[in-house]
Motif scaffolding. Structure first.
Motif, mmCIF file in Angstrom:
data_model
loop_
_atom_site.group_PDB
_atom_site.id
_atom_site.type_symbol
_atom_site.label_atom_id
_atom_site.label_comp_id
_atom_site.label_asym_id
_atom_site.label_seq_id
_atom_site.Cartn_x
_atom_site.Cartn_y
_atom_site.Cartn_z
ATOM 1 N N THR A 181 0.838 -1.229 0.012
ATOM 2 C CA THR A 181 0.143 0.030 0.199
ATOM 3 C C THR A 181 0.786 1.146 0.043
ATOM 4 O OG1 THR A 181 -1.737 -1.293 1.435
ATOM 5 C CG2 THR A 181 -1.709 1.198 1.165
ATOM 6 N N LYS A 182 0.516 2.106 -0.939
ATOM 7 C CA LYS A 182 1.142 3.536 -1.188
ATOM 8 C C LYS A 182 0.304 4.589 -0.528
ATOM 9 C CE LYS A 182 4.218 1.381 -4.689
ATOM 10 N NZ LYS A 182 3.326 0.407 -4.895
ATOM 11 N N SER A 183 0.800 5.825 -0.448
ATOM 12 C CA SER A 183 -0.075 6.807 -0.095
ATOM 13 C C SER A 183 -0.699 7.484 -1.088
ATOM 14 C CB SER A 183 0.641 7.701 0.871
ATOM 15 O OG SER A 183 1.782 8.288 0.023
ATOM 16 N N MET A 184 -0.075 8.126 -2.228
ATOM 17 C CA MET A 184 -0.430 9.178 -2.878
ATOM 18 C C MET A 184 0.349 9.173 -4.307
ATOM 19 S SD MET A 184 1.251 12.218 -2.885
ATOM 20 C CE MET A 184 0.204 13.555 -3.318
ATOM 21 N N PHE A 185 -0.291 9.682 -5.439
ATOM 22 C CA PHE A 185 0.389 10.085 -6.302
ATOM 23 C C PHE A 185 -0.232 11.400 -7.322
ATOM 24 C CE2 PHE A 185 1.485 9.629 -11.049
ATOM 25 C CZ PHE A 185 2.981 9.829 -10.925
ATOM 26 N N ILE A 186 0.371 12.534 -7.562
ATOM 27 C CA ILE A 186 -0.046 13.111 -8.501
ATOM 28 C C ILE A 186 0.352 13.201 -9.716
ATOM 29 C CG2 ILE A 186 1.786 14.976 -7.652
ATOM 30 C CD1 ILE A 186 -0.483 17.438 -8.023
ATOM 31 N N GLN A 245 1.890 4.478 -14.591
ATOM 32 C CA GLN A 245 2.115 3.457 -13.409
ATOM 33 C C GLN A 245 1.290 3.977 -12.328
ATOM 34 O OE1 GLN A 245 6.260 4.044 -13.373
ATOM 35 N NE2 GLN A 245 6.856 1.849 -13.787
ATOM 36 N N GLY A 246 1.094 5.291 -12.057
ATOM 37 C CA GLY A 246 0.231 5.597 -10.981
ATOM 38 C C GLY A 246 -0.885 5.000 -10.952
ATOM 39 N N ARG A 247 -1.636 5.373 -12.240
ATOM 40 C CA ARG A 247 -2.979 4.831 -12.654
ATOM 41 C C ARG A 247 -3.182 3.488 -12.373
ATOM 42 N NH1 ARG A 247 -3.191 5.605 -17.479
ATOM 43 N NH2 ARG A 247 -3.318 7.898 -17.397
ATOM 44 N N GLN A 248 -2.208 2.726 -12.830
ATOM 45 C CA GLN A 248 -2.372 1.134 -12.531
ATOM 46 C C GLN A 248 -2.369 0.710 -11.320
ATOM 47 O OE1 GLN A 248 1.058 -0.289 -14.950
ATOM 48 N NE2 GLN A 248 0.189 0.349 -16.852
ATOM 49 N N ASP A 249 -1.361 1.394 -10.224
ATOM 50 C CA ASP A 249 -1.428 1.077 -9.085
ATOM 51 C C ASP A 249 -2.743 1.616 -8.079
ATOM 52 O OD1 ASP A 249 1.059 0.006 -8.898
ATOM 53 O OD2 ASP A 249 2.045 1.506 -7.510
ATOM 54 N N PHE A 250 -3.135 2.828 -8.666
ATOM 55 C CA PHE A 250 -4.542 3.039 -8.044
ATOM 56 C C PHE A 250 -5.796 2.278 -8.281
ATOM 57 C CE2 PHE A 250 -8.604 5.727 -7.914
ATOM 58 C CZ PHE A 250 -8.330 6.015 -6.558
ATOM 59 N N THR A 251 -5.826 1.802 -9.640
ATOM 60 C CA THR A 251 -7.044 1.028 -10.022
ATOM 61 C C THR A 251 -6.941 -0.355 -9.493
ATOM 62 O OG1 THR A 251 -5.935 0.696 -12.192
ATOM 63 C CG2 THR A 251 -7.379 2.538 -12.203
ATOM 64 N N ALA A 252 -5.366 -0.823 -9.114
ATOM 65 C CA ALA A 252 -5.122 -2.220 -8.798
ATOM 66 C C ALA A 252 -5.570 -2.131 -7.169
ATOM 67 C CB ALA A 252 -3.782 -2.635 -8.929
ATOM 68 N N GLY A 253 -5.907 -1.073 -6.542
ATOM 69 C CA GLY A 253 -6.176 -0.955 -5.226
ATOM 70 C C GLY A 253 -4.975 -0.772 -4.214
ATOM 71 N N MET A 254 -3.793 -0.371 -4.797
ATOM 72 C CA MET A 254 -2.608 -0.148 -3.922
ATOM 73 C C MET A 254 -2.294 1.150 -3.369
ATOM 74 S SD MET A 254 -0.289 -2.828 -6.501
ATOM 75 C CE MET A 254 1.340 -2.396 -5.768
ATOM 76 N N LEU A 255 -3.047 2.200 -3.993
ATOM 77 C CA LEU A 255 -2.426 3.558 -3.875
ATOM 78 C C LEU A 255 -3.870 4.278 -3.001
ATOM 79 C CD1 LEU A 255 -0.359 5.605 -4.453
ATOM 80 C CD2 LEU A 255 -1.779 6.064 -6.839
ATOM 81 N N GLY A 256 -3.785 4.955 -2.006
ATOM 82 C CA GLY A 256 -4.899 5.436 -1.470
ATOM 83 C C GLY A 256 -5.482 6.584 -2.123
#
Length: 417
Positions: A181-186, A245-256
């Motif tokens: 789990t990671k916090s955030m990405f802009i 990569q940011g979008r992939q992590d978010f849609t995979a449920g790994m990014l808050g």
């Protein structure tokens, strides 16, 4: 003999009808967002207008590549009849006298006021007071939250962050969860420095001086914006990876949390499916009255042949019309530029009533300000220079102050004297 003559006559008539169709070549960018949208709209338009054939050219990857293709085409004699340019880059083709103004076409329309085009949206496609584009897809930056992660971290899903300090505080809680789990990405690499302008403008900063001859972002407001980007990496532990990569992590449920254009909403929602609860919220800002950047794609006319201009204008009107804007808004996450589409229940009225995530961007429109472009021949190069300097801050290779001084000097060196 009669059958042969009749068959030949029918073939001639059919062939004559087909050859009478006016063909227009259309170039757009960002196919990962727009491919289905453009193909659907072109197909529906041709069904209603059999005398016009729309040829969708191989799409460009970005708005910068769209403009570059137009400039190259001007040299080679192969400029598309219509191109979807970023609203921040309109001046590049207008300054070179490549784009055709639309004011006369508009004045010739007898029922213009009844077609639903929103005046404020039309204004985003003007250059020096003249109408050079028909707004197709506009967005504002918004916040995307994985509510499951927010809850696990002890955050309040009904009181999501309103400022970047709030984001940093929630990031610290999310990072304590551990694991993948990671916090955030802009999405700071977004085309045209869109998210950098979002940070800058919401802090009250300016990109250029009033005469557009010098950079204006080396200011206390600009430093707050660049320092925020630094803090995302240094304090929130934001990974330094691509927006994909940011979008992939978010849609995979790994990014808050992710902070990006509202344009991605439909794509992100589909990719998430039922993996977790998604909520959107306004873009975090220091104050609720600060401006927020708004921009996107506008259809510009480059055809010089009168018949092609007439056909292209019909297509451009349709693109900003109620039916096409309904299709565009539903298939992406962009804001429609047609009031009829917004107000009609069967179009977008019921859609927005049932889709609070989609309403977020609309609610930010009263604070919207233009996506700014750079004048002169180096406009696209300046965008790359800014991106490189932002990356040095995100990667923690440069302190915000050092990067700011260097970025200002490099941008000023490329602006027209």
């Amino acid at each position: 003999m009669f059958r042969f003559f009749l068959g030949a006559l029918v073939a001639t008539l059919i062939g004559g009808s087909a050859s009478a169709a006016t063909e227009i070549n259309v170039l757009y960018g960002l196919p990962w967002l727009f491919k289905e949208t453009h193909e659907t709209i072109a197909r529906e338009f041709m069904a209603e207008n059999p005398g016009i054939k729309v040829n969708l050219l191989a799409p460009a990857k970005s708005y910068e590549e769209v403009v570059t293709a137009v400039l190259r085409g001007a040299v080679a004699g192969s400029v598309p009849d219509v191109a979807f340019c970023g609203t921040n880059l309109m001046g590049v083709v207008v300054d070179r006298a490549l784009a055709q103004p639309l004011d006369q076409f508009i004045s010739d329309e007898k029922d213009w006021a009844k077609q639903g085009y929103i005046p404020g949206m039309l204004a985003t496609s003007q250059v020096d007071g003249k109408q050079y584009g028909m707004p197709f897809a506009l967005s504002t930056p918004i916040a995307y939250y994985n509510i499951d992660i927010v809850k696990r971290a002890g955050g309040d899903p009904d009181n999501l962050p309103k400022t970047w300090d709030d984001v940093l505080a929630l990031s610290e809680k999310i990072n304590k969860l551990g694991g993948d789990t990671k916090s955030m990405f802009i999405h700071w690499q977004t085309t045209g420095n869109y998210l950098w302008q979002a940070l800058l403008f919401t802090n009250g900063g300016k990109l250029l001086t009033e005469d557009k001859k010098k950079a204006a972002f080396n200011s206390p407001e600009g430093m707050r914006a660049l320092t925020a980007l630094h803090d995302f990496s240094a304090r929130a532990k934001m990974p330094n990876y691509t927006r994909e990569q940011g979008r992939q992590d978010f849609t995979a449920g790994m990014l808050g949390m992710q902070f990006s254009s509202s344009a991605e909403l439909t794509l992100v929602t589909k990719q998430i499916g039922s993996k977790f609860e998604l909520r959107t919220a306004p873009f975090p800002t220091p104050r609720l009255d600060t401006k927020i950047v708004s921009g996107g794609a506008t259809a510009m006319l480059f055809a010089k042949d009168k018949d092609k201009q007439k056909a292209a204008w019909a297509y451009m009107k349709y693109l900003s019309g109620a039916r096409a804007q309904t299709t565009m808004a539903r298939l992406t996450g962009y804001i429609p530029s047609n009031q009829i589409a917004i107000d009609t229940p069967a179009m977008l009225g019921d859609y927005y009533a049932k889709a609070p995530n989609a309403r977020t961007s609309l609610q930010q429109l009263p604070r919207a300000t233009a996506w700014v472009g750079f004048p002169g021949d180096n406009s696209v190069k300046i965008i790359d220079v800014i991106t490189d300097n932002l990356e040095s801050v995100v990667a923690l290779r440069a302190a915000p102050k050092d990067a700011m001084v260097r970025m200002e000097a490099e941008v000023n060196a490329l602006l027209p004297k």
